[in-house]
Scaffold this active site. Structure first.
Site, PDB file in Angstrom:
ATOM      1  N   ASP A  74      -4.172   0.419   8.369  1.00  0.00           N
ATOM      2  CA  ASP A  74      -2.957   1.247   8.329  1.00  0.00           C
ATOM      3  C   ASP A  74      -2.977   2.257   9.476  1.00  0.00           C
ATOM      4  OD1 ASP A  74      -0.636   2.677   6.988  1.00  0.00           O
ATOM      5  OD2 ASP A  74      -2.179   4.218   6.757  1.00  0.00           O
ATOM      6  N   GLU A 134       3.562   5.422  -3.384  1.00  0.00           N
ATOM      7  CA  GLU A 134       3.801   6.745  -2.791  1.00  0.00           C
ATOM      8  C   GLU A 134       5.256   6.928  -2.348  1.00  0.00           C
ATOM      9  OE1 GLU A 134       2.078   9.563   0.819  1.00  0.00           O
ATOM     10  OE2 GLU A 134       1.770   7.406   0.870  1.00  0.00           O
ATOM     11  N   ASP A 135       5.834   5.892  -1.744  1.00  0.00           N
ATOM     12  CA  ASP A 135       7.126   6.074  -1.068  1.00  0.00           C
ATOM     13  C   ASP A 135       8.323   5.415  -1.750  1.00  0.00           C
ATOM     14  OD1 ASP A 135       5.814   7.502   0.875  1.00  0.00           O
ATOM     15  OD2 ASP A 135       5.529   5.787   2.196  1.00  0.00           O
ATOM     16  N   HIS A 157       0.791  -1.233   0.000  1.00  0.00           N
ATOM     17  CA  HIS A 157       0.000   0.000   0.000  1.00  0.00           C
ATOM     18  C   HIS A 157       0.823   1.284   0.000  1.00  0.00           C
ATOM     19  CE1 HIS A 157       0.516  -0.108   4.474  1.00  0.00           C
ATOM     20  NE2 HIS A 157       0.334   1.202   4.391  1.00  0.00           N
TER      21      HIS A 157
END
Length: 706
Positions: A139, A76-77, A72
């Site tokens: 999360d 993004e990272d 997840h």
């Protein structure tokens, strides 16, 4: 951090047919992408996605959701992309990961307008696939469990966001265990002293009374066994935040709080639920008003259970929830139960709600909201409220949030019923519309032709649906008033230049001014968005807008003797077009009064001083001062807009005095310079039509005498 084999084993416990290879591949892929990244605690970053996946295995979720949890944060990272994830794991997982990424980027605790728009995006993401929000909630749960490693200011920000948004959302989805844990973790950050105080009280209570939970559990098991009911009894003390909330709501101390223990009775069948209820009520005294049957009337998220509160040992109140095993699974997982697996196949739980229908019921009324604040209000009302069940006179059930009123009930049946509501009866007794409804009440709505929603109803109703319908009706009603006012202002403007107002003329002007149609044109004129003068100038650009010379203000009155001067009386402030009379004063000339001025009573017997006068025919200059008594809303920009509106009507403000200032309204006297009585009427109509003008009248001060 658990390894891939342990994670796969957790999945295989409930889904032996899991795609172990794909999960192992996702584990290794995520680990490789996050290599070299660390959390604030110093642990490898990948330990977080693994922990999120482990939380979701407790919900017995499908492979796609578990793999999404592992990946997840990759888009993004890390250097990973949507295309790469789609290639490696398929379109379904790529869409889920992308959905979680977009949710992560939403600043849900930002400013109101932006927050409302982000809430809208949140619900859109949920409507595409609810598993996105399940991953996001897991999360957030793991982040809250490990929040101690963050900076204190960040801890407070995340805790507040959790308390305001994520915990209520988990509750609305039926995941009560997650809601309670999220609230308690946030409570630990936001009010540690209160939480520690409650825990200390619990320890003291346990020391004084022993293990109350074990004793009550044993008592209940014995009573159910006597009744021949096979049951599992689970007892627990309520979470510190839940206790704190009850103390705050009831304004009582811990020592006076009775229902701090909760018990669940899990039985094989629905019939056993009611048999168990009978056995419990036979043994212990039921507390009036604390019974709810969510089996016959389930919540919209699929929750089913019987709730009752009884007086247990030593008069202590005890909350009991009675349900079947299948009901219990839905109560623990909420909407997530739709995806749960057992023995390699999706569990066929008859009480699991179809997520598509659930999210549709949650969002259908928000789609019509144009105003961001209204949308946000509706969302929060939906998320934060529990439900009550009331009945129509025909026995049909209406579900409403706690705190709802008969007006909410009326709008829940149909908007037309709500708009026409003039009264209500609860259990056959007439009650005020602001009465709060309770479970099991029968509600009868009385309607009348021509009834329209009132502005005060906004503060009475509790549901987003009712608030939206009332505001829409009020806007439509305002529009009708604006159209009526606009038609009158336009008619006067056309007549002023010697033309006749026709539908064709209005339609032509609307087309040239970029307005949708003639009706919208009139509405804009009435609401002061557009002036009637602008319409005339658009249609007749070569026509002189002001016909004839202005009358000299010093010769505005007919009937004076040569050399006689006049002044307008300050008490009644007559303007051209009104019937007037003059009163002569030695050395002061003639004072003009309106024919209905109360001050004339003082000189009623002195007929010799009365002078028969009338105004000159023609166009007068805008120099005649008139005082208006205005009450306007105390909101930013309102006074400025009112002044602009007066200017648009070609009236000059000569003075403005505040008479009364309240938190919600201002009352003020505004002196304006006008041409004649028609000018005054047009100005007052324009002001009266403004939604922020509560009242307007002509101010006549009888103390201001000559």
């Amino acid at each position: 951090m658990i390894d891939a084999d342990d994670l796969i084993a957790l999945v295989q416990n409930y889904n032996p047919k899991t795609n172990a290879k794909l999960i192992a591949h996702a584990y290794e892929y995520g680990k490789r992408m996050h290599e070299g990244q660390f959390r604030h605690s110093g642990e490898p970053y990948f330990s977080h996605p693994v922990a999120v996946a482990a939380i979701l295995t407790e919900q017995q979720l499908d492979d796609a959701t578990i793999i999404t949890a592992l990946l997840h944060d990759t888009i993004e990272d890390t250097r990973s992309t949507y295309s790469e994830i789609e290639k490696e794991f398929g379109r379904e997982i790529a869409d889920l990961v992308d959905g979680v990424t977009k949710l992560t980027n939403l600043q849900l605790s930002s400013t109101e307008t932006k927050q409302a728009e982000n809430f809208r995006k949140l619900f859109m993401a949920m409507s595409k696939d609810l598993r996105v929000i399940l991953v996001k909630l897991a999360d957030r749960l793991h982040n809250m469990r490990t929040i101690r490693s963050m900076r204190p200011d960040k801890q407070v920000q995340k805790a507040r966001e959790t308390m305001d948004i994520f915990a209520p959302l988990a509750g609305r989805m039926g995941m009560q265990w997650m809601r309670e844990e999220l609230e308690d973790l946030a409570f630990r950050v936001l009010n540690p002293e209160a939480r520690n105080s409650i825990i200390r009280r619990f320890i003291t209570l346990q020391r004084e009374t022993g293990d109350v939970i074990q004793r009550i559990t044993a008592d209940m098991e014995l009573e159910l066994e006597k009744a021949g009911i096979k049951a599992e009894v689970l007892g627990r003390a309520k979470k510190p935040h839940s206790i704190w909330r009850k103390m705050e709501e009831k304004k009582i101390g811990f020592s006076r709080l009775s229902d701090i223990y909760g018990f669940r009775v899990i039985v094989p069948t629905e019939a056993d639920c009611y048999a168990a209820l009978g056995a419990v009520h036979q043994r212990w005294r039921a507390v009036p008003g604390r019974f709810k049957d969510y089996i016959s009337q389930p919540k919209s998220n699929g929750y089913r259970s019987i709730h009752t509160t009884v007086s247990g040992r030593d008069g202590k109140r005890v909350e009991i929830q009675i349900r079947t095993r299948e009901m219990h699974e839905v109560a623990e997982s909420g909407v997530a139960a739709h995806w749960s697996y057992r023995d390699g196949v999706r569990a066929e739980n008859p009480f699991a709600v179809d997520p598509a229908k659930w999210i549709s019921s949650l969002t259908e009324r928000f789609d019509t909201e144009e105003d961001h604040d209204e949308f946000l209000e509706a969302v929060k009302l939906e998320m934060y409220t529990d439900q009550v069940f009331c009945f129509t006179p025909k026995g049909e059930v209406v579900k409403l949030p706690r705190g709802a009123t008969p007006l909410d009930f009326a709008y829940a049946i149909h908007t037309r019923i709500g708009d026409g509501c003039v009264g209500a009866k609860i259990d056959g007794i007439r009650v005020p519309l602001w009465t709060r409804l309770k479970n099991g009440q029968s509600v009868e709505i009385m309607t009348a032709e021509g009834q329209r929603p009132q502005v005060t109803w906004i503060d009475i109703v509790a549901t987003g649906r009712a608030k939206t319908a009332i505001r829409r009706s009020l806007r439509e009603e305002d529009k009708e008033r604006f159209i009526k006012l606009g038609r009158e202002l336009a008619r006067v403007a056309f007549e002023h230049v010697g033309r006749r107002m026709t539908e064709k003329a209005l339609t032509t002007a609307a087309n040239h001014l970029g307005v949708h149609n003639s009706t919208e044109l009139l509405a804009r004129i009435g609401s002061a968005e557009l002036t009637a003068r602008k319409v005339i100038e658009t249609l007749y650009p070569d026509l002189p807008q002001e016909t004839g010379d202005e009358i000299d203000a010093a010769r505005a009155v007919v009937g004076l003797n040569p050399g006689q001067t006049f002044r307008r009386a300050a008490c009644c402030q007559p303007v051209p077009g009104e019937r007037i009379v003059g009163i002569s004063y030695r050395g002061k000339g003639v004072m003009i009064h309106a024919i209905d001025c109360p001050a004339l009573a003082e000189v009623e017997e002195e007929s010799g001083r009365w002078v028969d006068l009338h105004w000159q025919e023609g166009r007068h200059p805008a120099v005649h001062n008139v005082s208006l008594d205005l009450t306007i809303a105390n909101d930013s920009g309102v006074l400025g807009r009112i002044c602009t509106l007066i200017g648009e009507q070609r009236a000059n403000i000569s003075d403005l005095v505040f008479i009364d200032r309240k938190p919600d309204f201002y009352r003020l006297i505004v002196d304006v310079e006008l041409r004649d009585i028609e000018h005054l009427h047009a100005l007052m109509l324009a002001l009266e039509a403004d939604s922020d003008v509560a009242s307007i009248s002509r101010h006549r001060d009888l103390e201001r005498k000559p």
